[in-house]
Write an enzyme that holds these catalytic residues in place. Structure first.
Site: not given
Length: 325
Positions: A55, A122, A203
């Site tokens: 990231y 990951h 979401l």
């Protein structure tokens, strides 16, 4: 904030995903603002923070490390290895044992800590036997550098192979009312083995919050690459946020809170990690833990949900190619 168990790891029921802060979904954010946001999450009861070396790369870990250094022993930090960041190949899979060790040493420095609470692979690397990956993490656990082992986007078969070598505390995969595939693919295995589950994008990348509608368009950025966010799919899938809006009104909560409450109601071993860069949104997300759904309400919602037919895959072809089947 209630607590939940991921295997033997105790975390806040809602964690904070720290990927959006580095501009993955667009935008540019100031370090001081994101550090303040992370600390605000902690003050709101969040003890579970999710990052990864890729990231940024590295930026997210650095900010998480600085933000949480004053309260390090009161929080759980999850990070990940599995991409060739150290080899300057951040989109290539790499879970070779020597790479895992290099990645962990880098993460420890950036996170300003002597241990990683939860270390994920990951993505499963088809070139490296899962037994070698799990064995390397087992060694790191014995050395005290890692406390718990996790997998991300792993198949049931890979989860079993890893768990046989080093118990897996948690599996992280995309899961929301917009993408429910884990329920059939891995939930039976997680339930059987006592492994926790960490939904990312809980979401639906904003689709379940009402922030996106059928008129939204994405000409550039991450969402422009995803089949679920084409104009056709957005229009087709609008019955889902409309249903969530109806239920959120009924429950007296925000749409985001209802979507998270639904996730929390699916099993006691689920702890979602919504991401945000907005303090007001953070406060809203944290409030979702106070929204409860009764078994009768869940049944009624599912009956309504079953009438909806969703369109569009969750990932672009390259991303999908790196997901373990």
């Amino acid at each position: 904030m209630p607590r939940r168990m991921l295997g033997s790891l105790e975390v806040s029921a809602i964690g904070l995903g720290c990927l959006p802060m580095v501009g993955y979904y667009g935008g540019s954010y100031e370090k001081k603002d994101m550090i303040a946001l992370i600390r605000r999450a902690f003050e709101s009861g969040v003890t579970f923070f999710d990052t990864a070396e890729v990231y940024g790369p590295h930026t997210s870990e650095e900010w998480v490390g600085e933000a949480l250094a004053p309260v390090r022993n009161q929080v759980k930090i999850a990070t990940k290895f599995g991409f060739g960041v150290e080899e300057k190949q951040p989109t290539a899979l790499n879970s070779r044992p020597d790479h895992i060790r290099r990645a962990v040493e880098g993460s420890l420095k950036r996170l300003r800590t002597d241990h990683i609470d939860l270390l994920y692979q990951h993505r499963v690397d088809p070139q490296v036997p899962m037994e070698d990956v799990a064995g390397t993490v087992k060694d790191l656990i014995q050395e005290g550098k890692v406390l718990h082992f996790g997998l991300s986007e792993a198949s049931a078969a890979s989860i079993r192979r890893a768990h046989a070598v080093q118990p897996v505390s948690a599996v992280q995969s995309e899961y929301s009312l917009l993408w429910r595939e884990p329920e059939t693919r891995i939930f039976p295995t997680l339930r059987e083995l006592g492994i926790g589950f960490v939904p990312y994008c809980p979401l639906g990348r904003g689709f379940l919050t009402g922030a996106i509608n059928e008129h939204s368009r994405f000409a550039a950025g991450r969402l422009s690459t995803l089949p679920q966010f084409t104009p056709e799919a957005l229009k087709h899938n609008m019955p889902l946020p409309n249903l969530i809006r109806t239920w959120a009104t009924r429950k007296g909560c925000a749409m985001s809170q209802f979507a998270l409450a639904w996730l929390l109601a699916q099993a006691p071993w689920i702890a979602p990690i919504p991401g945000t860069t907005n303090p007001a949104h953070l406060d809203e997300l944290c409030g979702a833990a106070a929204v409860s759904l009764s078994p009768a309400e869940l049944r009624e919602f599912e009956a309504d949900y079953a009438e909806i037919r969703l369109m569009g895959h969750r990932a672009d072809p390259f991303t999908e190619s790196q997901i373990d089947k």
